[in-house]
Structure formats: C-alpha cells, structure tokens
Design an enzyme around this catalytic site. Structure first.
Site, PDB file in Angstrom:
ATOM      1  N   TYR A  68       0.849  -1.193   0.000  1.00 62.38           N
ATOM      2  CA  TYR A  68       0.000   0.000   0.000  1.00 62.38           C
ATOM      3  C   TYR A  68       0.887   1.246   0.000  1.00 62.38           C
ATOM      4  O   TYR A  68       1.650   1.494   0.944  1.00 62.38           O
ATOM      5  CB  TYR A  68      -0.902   0.041   1.229  1.00 62.38           C
ATOM      6  CG  TYR A  68      -1.927  -1.069   1.330  1.00 62.38           C
ATOM      7  CD1 TYR A  68      -2.265  -1.858   0.234  1.00 62.38           C
ATOM      8  CD2 TYR A  68      -2.573  -1.325   2.536  1.00 62.38           C
ATOM      9  CE1 TYR A  68      -3.202  -2.870   0.333  1.00 62.38           C
ATOM     10  CE2 TYR A  68      -3.514  -2.342   2.640  1.00 62.38           C
ATOM     11  CZ  TYR A  68      -3.825  -3.110   1.541  1.00 62.38           C
ATOM     12  OH  TYR A  68      -4.761  -4.114   1.652  1.00 62.38           O
ATOM     13  N   GLY A  69       0.774   2.012  -1.051  1.00 54.42           N
ATOM     14  CA  GLY A  69       1.607   3.200  -1.153  1.00 54.42           C
ATOM     15  C   GLY A  69       3.079   2.877  -1.233  1.00 54.42           C
ATOM     16  O   GLY A  69       3.924   3.736  -0.946  1.00 54.42           O
TER      17      GLY A  69
END
Length: 342
Positions: free
Chosen positions: A64-65
C-alpha cells in the site's frame, strides 16, 4: 462502543470486531491508490476516533503506497497509544520493486519483507502477519509451500511476528498450507482475510465453512464492495461520486464485480436502509456481521462520520425477511481466483 473479541478459536489474541483498513492512508500520489490517499494529518483524527470507539485493530500492507502506508500507520499508532493498546496487521508478498526477489513468498523475500515492514512501522514486532495471497499467487516464481511455511514459522519463533494470517486463495490451497504446517510442527494460520460481501458470495461455498469448522477467524475484505454497496456508484460504474470511484482504482472495481445483479442488489441495500432509517453502508455491514462465522470485517473510511456509522452498524439486527430480500437476487459467479483477479 465496540467490545473486544477473540481472534478465532486458535489464538488468544483480542481484537476489535471491526478492523480499520488503512490502504487509503500514506503519501498522496504514491502507489496504485495514490489518487485517493489521505496524508498523516488527515488520517490522525480518524485514528483517534477509532480508538475512542473501541476500534484498536488496524490492517495494512507493505505494498500500500509502496511502503508509505506502513510509515504513516506506524507513526500514528506510536504517537497515540502504548504498544500493548493496539493490534497491527500487515501483509506481504506484493511487488515492492522490479527485482525478481522483491515479490512473492520465498524465504528470501519473507525475511527481507518482514524486516522492512518493521523498519517502516517503527516497531519491534508485528502482531498479525498476513500473506497477501497464496505462495503461487504473486509473481512468476512458485516456491515450494514447505519453504514458505517454514520461513513464516521462523519469523514467529524469532519474535518478529506473533500470529499468522492468510488472504484470498482457494479453500483447497489454504487447507494444504495448514496441513503442511501441522505435519511439520510449524505455526499455522489463525485467520483468513477473504473477499466476501453481498455482491460477491462465492466464499460461502468452501472457504467460509472450512474456516468456521476449524476455528479460523474470518476477516473479510471489501465488505462494502469498494463503494458499490454504499451507493457511491449510483447504479453504474459511469456514475461514481467519490475520488476512488472516479480514479484509477475504478478499473479494478469493475474487474472484481462482474455480476449482472450487482447494482440491483445495491439498490435493495438502499431500500432496506430507508426502511431502517440507516445508511446503505450500515445495512451492508450489518448483513455481514450477522453471519456467525464472521469474526471481524476489514473496513475502510475516509471520514470520521463513516467510521461512526460502521461502528453503529455492528448493533443493527436485520429481520429474517430483510436478510432474505437482500440475498434473493444473487446468482453464482465465476470465482475470481480462477481468473487471477481477486
């Protein structure tokens, strides 16, 4: 106020009955969800509201990210609470770079990914380490499942991880992993984070009954079908009313929800919501939490009001006829795992 529950029958870990998914927190513009990401200052009040409501369990992933989610989540948790007052889960196996060993569940990547997650989170141990997919589900390589399970056992015995969880795979694959661990005396999974909601119910066939029978905690992801069940799409993928439904992530949403009755079911959620004088998201979540085999769904929010609504939804009791009405239109779908998109 949410009351703590036990994470399945095979662990002594206490968790909140809702888990805050953190995919949308990190560095705006970074990663596949970057166009609807909230930064640390925007996330802080949501985290504080979660704690105030009794929600103390958080779920993130290294991918994530591309690491920024873990940095924000770890920073906020350390800022707001003592280490023994929250539970943090993170997931590994997604590609963290272009290299052949920067993805998957080989011993090399497991060891390196766990250490990297700990560094980004700023913690000494991870409460709940989840493999993001089956060992053969990410990347071109297919490591022996014995290699994966022994490496996961080793990070537990090293004190870097307390409990193991798995996510989205066929029930036969999960059974094989569990039996491999049992035969060798290695650490087994205590949870399954699978894809389950009113418009995707294929997990009712095998995975959900298997987990219920064996005491594995079920922690479904996308309980609101990425906004479809909240009314964000207003009956069509062309009518998205949020940053997420209008951005790059819309393509994945369309790939996940292919059923002809998808929006008709969502309309029924809206009808039942009006009857109960609740928001559609509350009814969709109440349907899920009414299932006795479900332990703690993973929910995502971008506003405190959304969080408050979902906490309230755990107390809604749906009448049997309303449950039947919500479920009536569902037709069997092609299992997304069979085409590699879940």
């Amino acid at each position: 106020m949410l009351e703590p529950i036990q994470l399945g029958k095979n662990s002594g870990l206490s968790v909140s009955p809702l888990v805050l998914g953190t995919m949308n927190f990190g560095e705006p513009g970074r990663g596949h969800q970057g166009d609807w990401t909230l930064d640390i200052d925007q996330a802080r009040p949501i985290f504080q509201a979660a704690f105030d409501a009794g929600l103390f369990t958080f779920d993130c992933a290294d991918v994530y990210g591309l690491g920024s989610c873990e940095r924000v989540v770890g920073s906020l948790l350390r800022e707001l609470k003592a280490r023994d007052e929250y539970v943090i889960a993170t997931k590994i196996s997604g590609a963290m770079g272009p290299g052949p060993n920067q993805v998957g569940l080989s011993r090399k990547h497991i060891m390196e990914a766990v250490d990297a997650s700990l560094e980004r989170l700023g913690l000494d141990y991870i409460d709940h380490l989840v493999i993001h997919r089956h060992p053969h589900g990410r990347g071109p390589m297919q490591p022996p499942i014995e290699e994966t399970m022994e490496a996961l056992h080793d990070v537990v015995k090293a004190g870097k991880v307390l409990y193991l969880g798995a996510s989205s795979m066929f029930a036969w694959q999960f059974t094989e992993l569990q039996l491999t661990a049992e035969i060798n005396g290695w650490t087994k999974f205590v949870s399954m984070q699978n894809h389950y909601n009113l418009v995707y119910r294929e997990e009712e066939r095998e995975m959900n009954p298997y987990c219920e029978k064996t005491g594995v905690a079920l922690m479904p992801w996308s309980p609101l079908a990425r906004g479809i069940l909240t009314g964000s799409y207003k009956g069509s993928f062309d009518e998205g009313g949020t940053d997420r439904s209008q951005g790059r992530d819309r393509v994945r949403t369309e790939g996940l929800y292919r059923g002809e009755a998808t929006f008709d079911i969502a309309d029924r959620v809206g009808e039942v919501a009006a009857k109960y004088e609740k928001a559609p998201a509350q009814i969709a979540l109440a349907w899920l939490t009414s299932k006795p085999e479900i332990t703690a769904p993973v929910v995502g929010v971008s506003k405190i009001t959304q969080l408050e609504q979902l906490v309230e939804a755990t107390e809604i009791e749906l009448a049997d006829e309303d449950v039947a009405y919500l479920e009536e239109l569902y037709q069997p779908l092609e299992n997304l795992l069979s085409i590699g998109t879940s």
